[in-house]
Design a protein around this motif. Structure first.
Motif, PDB file in Angstrom:
ATOM      1  N   ARG A  14      46.345  40.099  37.685  1.00  0.00           N
ATOM      2  CA  ARG A  14      47.135  39.456  36.618  1.00  0.00           C
ATOM      3  C   ARG A  14      46.570  38.093  36.237  1.00  0.00           C
ATOM      4  N   ASN A  15      45.675  37.577  37.103  1.00  0.00           N
ATOM      5  CA  ASN A  15      45.086  36.259  36.863  1.00  0.00           C
ATOM      6  C   ASN A  15      43.787  36.422  36.083  1.00  0.00           C
ATOM      7  N   SER A  16      43.557  35.618  35.075  1.00  0.00           N
ATOM      8  CA  SER A  16      42.360  35.765  34.225  1.00  0.00           C
ATOM      9  C   SER A  16      41.066  35.476  34.977  1.00  0.00           C
ATOM     10  N   ASN A  26      35.963  43.851  31.755  1.00  0.00           N
ATOM     11  CA  ASN A  26      35.492  43.058  32.898  1.00  0.00           C
ATOM     12  C   ASN A  26      34.180  43.651  33.435  1.00  0.00           C
ATOM     13  N   HIS A  32      41.272  42.231  30.244  1.00  0.00           N
ATOM     14  CA  HIS A  32      41.328  41.431  29.010  1.00  0.00           C
ATOM     15  C   HIS A  32      41.581  42.381  27.845  1.00  0.00           C
ATOM     16  N   TYR A  76      40.648  41.524  36.195  1.00  0.00           N
ATOM     17  CA  TYR A  76      41.527  41.153  35.078  1.00  0.00           C
ATOM     18  C   TYR A  76      41.234  42.048  33.866  1.00  0.00           C
ATOM     19  N   SER A 108      40.462  36.775  37.927  1.00  0.00           N
ATOM     20  CA  SER A 108      40.199  37.940  38.776  1.00  0.00           C
ATOM     21  C   SER A 108      39.086  38.802  38.187  1.00  0.00           C
TER      22      SER A 108
END
Length: 553
Positions: free
Chosen positions: A319-321, A333, A328, A326, A323
């Motif tokens: 959930r963290n950009s 990614n 997008h 993540y 990661s």
């Protein structure tokens, strides 16, 4: 020809590319400076090729002990494209006797050139440049020869009896060298056997060599064979020699035992009753028809592509950009980029376009126990996804349902694919070859089990591609890629074939997806051919393509 093979051939440019020539490169060095006054170097040459600004190892020679002017028997075979500038780098390393890897080796110098320079000059000699761009007295000579149309191999085995004893306190330590005599009278080293210690009647291991290398396809060409007594200081004692041709050797195929007198010309002149310095016997001569990667694909061999994705906690919260997992909304990614780049080429070789996808290192529902080989679609009975797009969708759907955890164990997934490959092996047909793509963000924690699994898998129709995602230190992963010495199991068993290719994704961050795919898949065609040819397995059904190939120049 069905659409699958046309699209596969187009993907790799097999039909559309300009005329491709294979070139053999032979390497010798002169005047290597001693590492220290007490010992001579143990040299090895590593061949690297440049791609997108990065140097990649292509192959390496054997290590020759105690030699300042080595002539290597290893022949490099490279593809030559007239229309491309192919940059080569030859690195000379001094490999310590107890370790064959480059980590503990001393760098003795390098030479950079293009393949075009070697091909145009046939023989290129240049000084070896050390660190700091200083060139010493040592030099390297690279000789090029275009491969003729005949790509068949021959397997030969030699033994000897009653060789002269050259040692005072023990028996001779013999090895055999075979040279091809060229049209200009020079001689090219074809093969050097291993040394058999303390034995006047040695039996050397069989070896395979292309007919092009052995005799340039000319069965009448003279071959010069020399027997030496090995000495640790590199000054080997001459035992004797004899001349032959491949035509003469071929009579061993009819069950006749071929043998030659090993003659020392000096003894022949000096000694009245001199007969010979022993006998050398050819115990095996077998022609091996070599089939190409395309022969197997055209014969119906399918590439079974499996992907395994690292879901350990070190990737960061999806959930963290920040990661690596993540998702997008507009930008894939690194996991997805690597998966799509490699998968889109592999899918051209698989008729049903169904790909098993597994995850490892996560706690999975419903009981949230850690698993190292769970189906990304959560269907353990049918882990296959429809096309690469199906794998992408299963990956994205899976992320919110799992808990990233650890450790990073990849042996279970290698063993899972190996089980399928083992079933295929027992068919003794070229129907399915397995490629496992492992995407991981860190150094694996089950290195011993992984080495064991890879050694086992090297006997099976499968290859393993590992792409390192993120910015971790992947130096330990390089040991799995057999390019740096020979990978061994914890018990010391060596891999039968080099089946692992490791690449850090960061090397290709700013390159095209095709560059990553080309790098990680470059070795696969040869690995497929090595496996099936090594097992003596022919393409299942030779199509019209094969019959037309037989008459092509």
């Amino acid at each position: 020809m069905s659409n699958i093979y046309e699209s596969a051939a187009t993907t790799l440019g097999l039909f559309n590319s300009p005329c491709l020539t294979k070139v053999e490169l032979r390497v010798a060095c002169k005047g290597i400076s001693d590492r220290d006054a007490l010992s001579k170097p143990d040299p090895c040459v590593v061949l690297k090729m440049q791609s997108h600004g990065q140097w990649f190892e292509v192959d390496r020679t054997e290590v020759i002990r105690s030699s300042i002017s080595p002539v290597f028997s290893k022949v490099f075979t490279v593809d030559y494209y007239f229309e491309e500038v192919q940059r080569l780098r030859f690195e000379l390393h001094d490999i310590s006797s107890n370790h064959n890897g480059l980590k503990e080796a001393d760098f003795l110098g390098a030479m950079e050139c293009t393949l075009g320079q070697i091909v145009s000059q046939r023989k290129l000699s240049k000084a070896l440049v050390k660190q700091g761009n200083t060139s010493g007295k040592s030099s390297i000579t690279v000789t090029a020869e275009e491969l003729s149309g005949n790509d068949d191999y021959v397997e030969l085995a030699f033994s000897a009896k009653k060789l002269d004893d050259k040692d005072f306190f023990s028996k001779s330590d013999p090895f055999l060298e075979i040279f091809r005599v060229n049209d200009d009278g020079t001689a090219s080293l074809v093969h050097r056997t291993e040394t058999i210690m303390n034995n006047l009647s040695p039996v050397w291991k069989s070896f395979k060599v292309s007919l092009n290398t052995l005799c340039s396809g000319d069965q009448e060409r003279e071959l010069k064979c020399t027997v030496w007594d090995w000495d640790s200081n590199g000054k080997h004692d001459f035992i004797g020699e004899f001349q032959t041709t491949f035509k003469e050797m071929k009579s061993a195929m009819e069950g006749k035992q071929i043998q030659w007198e090993c003659i020392n010309p000096k003894y022949q002149v000096k000694k009245k009753n001199y007969r010979n310095s022993g006998m050398v016997i050819l115990t095996l001569c077998k022609i091996i028809k070599m089939h190409s990667f395309l022969d197997y694909i055209m014969g119906g061999c399918q590439i079974q592509f499996t992907v395994a994705i690292d879901f350990t906690a070190s990737n960061g919260d999806p959930r963290n950009s920040c990661s690596l997992h993540y998702i997008h909304p507009y930008q894939p990614n690194e996991y997805l980029k690597a998966l799509i780049a490699v998968g889109e080429i592999c899918q051209d070789y698989d008729s049903d376009k169904m790909f098993p996808a597994f995850g490892f290192g996560a706690q999975i529902p419903p009981d949230f126990k850690v698993s190292h080989d769970f189906a990304v679609n959560f269907d353990e009975d049918n882990p296959e996804c429809a096309g690469i797009q199906g794998v992408v969708e299963a990956y994205q759907n899976c992320l919110p349902k799992i808990q990233l955890y650890g450790p990073t164990n990849i042996a279970p997934i290698i063993q899972k694919v190996a089980d399928s490959a083992s079933e295929e092996m027992h068919t003794k047909e070229a129907m399915e070859y397995f490629i496992l793509l492992i995407l991981t963000d860190g150094v694996i924690t089950d290195m011993a089990d992984t080495r064991e699994a890879i050694v086992h898998a090297s006997h099976l129709p499968m290859s393993v591609i590992i792409v390192g995602i993120g910015s971790a230190d992947f130096s330990d992963m390089q040991m799995l890629d057999g390019d740096d010495g020979i990978l061994r199991s914890p018990k010391g068993e060596p891999v039968l074939r080099d089946i692992v290719q490791f690449v850090p994704f960061r090397n290709f961050k700013h390159a095209s997806p095709a560059a990553l795919a080309k790098s990680v898949l470059a070795e696969v065609p040869n690995q497929v051919v090595d496996y099936y040819n090594g097992k003596g397995i022919k393409p299942k059904c030779l199509s019209d393509y094969e019959s037309s190939r037989a008459f092509s120049p």
